[in-house]
Design a protein around this motif. Sequence first.
Motif, short mmCIF file in Angstrom:
data_model
loop_
_atom_site.label_atom_id
_atom_site.label_comp_id
_atom_site.label_asym_id
_atom_site.label_seq_id
_atom_site.Cartn_x
_atom_site.Cartn_y
_atom_site.Cartn_z
N TRP A 139 -11.73 12.15 -0.75
CA TRP A 139 -10.58 12.32 0.15
C TRP A 139 -10.97 12.63 1.59
O TRP A 139 -10.41 12.08 2.54
CB TRP A 139 -9.63 13.38 -0.38
N ASP A 140 -11.96 13.49 1.77
CA ASP A 140 -12.41 13.80 3.14
C ASP A 140 -12.96 12.54 3.81
O ASP A 140 -12.71 12.30 4.99
CB ASP A 140 -13.48 14.90 3.13
N GLY A 141 -13.71 11.75 3.03
CA GLY A 141 -14.26 10.51 3.56
C GLY A 141 -13.17 9.54 3.98
O GLY A 141 -13.28 8.85 5.00
N VAL A 142 -12.09 9.50 3.18
CA VAL A 142 -10.96 8.61 3.50
C VAL A 142 -10.26 9.10 4.77
O VAL A 142 -10.01 8.33 5.71
CB VAL A 142 -9.96 8.54 2.32
N GLN A 143 -9.93 10.39 4.81
CA GLN A 143 -9.18 10.92 5.94
C GLN A 143 -9.96 10.87 7.25
O GLN A 143 -9.39 10.76 8.33
CB GLN A 143 -8.70 12.35 5.64
N ASN A 144 -11.29 10.96 7.14
CA ASN A 144 -12.13 10.92 8.35
C ASN A 144 -12.66 9.52 8.66
O ASN A 144 -13.49 9.37 9.56
CB ASN A 144 -13.32 11.89 8.18
N PHE A 145 -12.18 8.52 7.93
CA PHE A 145 -12.65 7.15 8.16
C PHE A 145 -12.34 6.72 9.59
O PHE A 145 -11.24 6.95 10.09
CB PHE A 145 -11.98 6.20 7.17
N GLN A 146 -13.33 6.10 10.22
CA GLN A 146 -13.16 5.66 11.61
C GLN A 146 -12.79 4.18 11.68
O GLN A 146 -13.61 3.31 11.42
CB GLN A 146 -14.44 5.93 12.40
N SER A 147 -11.54 3.95 12.00
CA SER A 147 -11.07 2.57 12.17
C SER A 147 -11.53 2.04 13.53
O SER A 147 -11.92 2.81 14.41
CB SER A 147 -9.55 2.55 12.08
N ARG A 148 -11.47 0.72 13.65
CA ARG A 148 -11.76 0.06 14.93
C ARG A 148 -10.51 -0.68 15.38
O ARG A 148 -9.70 -1.09 14.55
CB ARG A 148 -12.91 -0.94 14.76
N THR B 256 -13.18 5.23 -5.46
CA THR B 256 -14.53 5.74 -5.72
C THR B 256 -14.79 5.56 -7.20
O THR B 256 -14.18 6.22 -8.03
CB THR B 256 -14.62 7.25 -5.39
N LEU B 257 -15.69 4.64 -7.54
CA LEU B 257 -16.04 4.39 -8.93
C LEU B 257 -17.51 4.75 -9.14
O LEU B 257 -18.32 4.62 -8.22
CB LEU B 257 -15.81 2.92 -9.28
N PRO B 258 -17.86 5.19 -10.36
CA PRO B 258 -19.23 5.66 -10.61
C PRO B 258 -20.32 4.65 -10.29
O PRO B 258 -21.38 5.01 -9.80
CB PRO B 258 -19.22 5.99 -12.11
N VAL B 259 -20.07 3.37 -10.54
CA VAL B 259 -21.14 2.37 -10.39
C VAL B 259 -21.15 1.70 -9.02
O VAL B 259 -21.99 0.87 -8.74
CB VAL B 259 -21.04 1.28 -11.49
N LYS B 260 -20.20 2.06 -8.14
CA LYS B 260 -20.13 1.40 -6.85
C LYS B 260 -20.10 2.43 -5.71
O LYS B 260 -19.80 3.59 -5.93
CB LYS B 260 -18.87 0.52 -6.76
N GLN B 261 -20.39 1.97 -4.51
CA GLN B 261 -20.24 2.83 -3.33
C GLN B 261 -18.76 3.14 -3.13
O GLN B 261 -17.90 2.33 -3.48
CB GLN B 261 -20.71 2.09 -2.08
N PRO B 262 -18.44 4.29 -2.54
CA PRO B 262 -17.04 4.54 -2.18
C PRO B 262 -16.52 3.44 -1.25
O PRO B 262 -17.29 2.85 -0.49
CB PRO B 262 -17.09 5.89 -1.46
N GLY B 263 -15.22 3.19 -1.33
CA GLY B 263 -14.61 2.15 -0.50
C GLY B 263 -14.85 2.35 0.98
O GLY B 263 -15.02 1.38 1.73
N THR B 264 -14.88 3.62 1.42
CA THR B 264 -15.11 3.90 2.85
C THR B 264 -16.49 3.42 3.28
O THR B 264 -16.66 2.85 4.37
CB THR B 264 -14.99 5.41 3.13
N GLU B 265 -17.49 3.63 2.42
CA GLU B 265 -18.86 3.19 2.75
C GLU B 265 -18.95 1.67 2.76
O GLU B 265 -19.62 1.07 3.61
CB GLU B 265 -19.87 3.78 1.75
N MET B 266 -18.28 1.05 1.79
CA MET B 266 -18.28 -0.41 1.74
C MET B 266 -17.64 -0.98 3.02
O MET B 266 -18.13 -1.95 3.59
CB MET B 266 -17.53 -0.91 0.50
N ALA B 267 -16.56 -0.36 3.46
CA ALA B 267 -15.88 -0.81 4.68
C ALA B 267 -16.78 -0.62 5.89
O ALA B 267 -16.85 -1.49 6.77
CB ALA B 267 -14.56 -0.06 4.87
#
Length: 294
Positions: free
Chosen positions: A25-34, A83-94
Motif C-alpha cells: 500500500w505504501d508503494g502504491v500511494q507513493n507511486f510517482q506518475s509522469r 502484489t503476488l508472491p512469484v512476481k514483482q509488485p505492480g508498482t515496480e513493474m510500472a
Amino acid sequence: MDSLSRPELFNFLGVPMVHYYTDNWDGVQNFQSRPNDILIATYPRAGNTWTSYILELLHFGQKCQEHQETIPIYSRVPILEVTLPVKQPGTEMADKLLTSPRIIKTHLPVQFVPKSFWEQNSRIIYVGRNAKDTVVSYFHLNRMIIRIHPEPGDWNTFLHRFMEGKVVFGSWYDHVNGWWKKMHTYSNLHYMFYEDLIEDTEREIDKLCSFLGLSLSTEEKKSIRSKVQFSAMKDNTMVNYTTFKGLNFNKSSFVRKGKVGDWKNYFTVAQSEAFDEDYKQKMKDPTLQFRTTI
C-alpha cells in the motif's frame, strides 16, 4: 481443497479487499506518475484488458510488434496495486516499463488512486460496464482465479454478495459513481462505456484518439479493429491470460464472451426483479446511465 488456499475478504479503509491488493500500500500511494502516463481504471471485468490492448496498438502499433508477440499483456500493462508472491509488485513493474507513454491499469476506486496521477495531470481512461453483465463476468473470474480471490460460492450467493458490495474492490455502485463524479472536476479523465465499445469499436477508438491527441490512418485503425475483436483476443496467447499461472481455465476463460446482455442467461426473473429494485435505490445519479442491452 481449492478454497483452503484462497484469501479472506477484509475491510480496508471502507472497501472490501484481499491482501494481494493491499500488501504494497505504501508503494502504491507513493507511486510517482509522469505527465504522459496513461492510467486505465475499471471495476473488475469491465474491459480493462481490452482497453489496454487497444491503447497499446494505438500508441505503439507496429513499433512494438515483437514486444506484443512475446510478452504477455499483464507484464506489458501492469496492475498497479497487485502484489503476488512469484512476481514483482505492480508498482515496480510500472517503474521498469520501457515504453513511453507508460500504460498502467488499476481496479482501485477513485479515492485510492495515488495522488501523483492528479498532480501530474496524467491522462486517465475509465471504462464502466453495466452491473448485470459485470456481476456475471466477475462470478466466472472468481471461479477461475484460484488463490487470489475468495471462494465465490454458487451463482445466487455471489450475486447477493455483489449487490451488498461484499466482493473484492467493493461496491460496483460506489466505483462507477465515484469515477463519474471525478470526471466533472478532472478534465484529463475520459469516461467511456463497455457497451459503446461493443456496439461501435471504431467510433470509440476515434474518441480515444481525440482524447489522446493521436492521428491514425484509416488503414491503421482498420488493423487495430481486427486485432481487438474478441475472437482474435481469445486466440491471442499474449492477451488471453493462458500463460498466467493463477487461473483455472477448466472453470472459465479469461477473455470470455464480450457480449452485452449475457446476464439473461444467468439471472432468474426473480433475481432480475430484485436486482432492478436494489439498483434503483443505489444508483442515485440520474446522469450516469448504463445499457443492459444494445
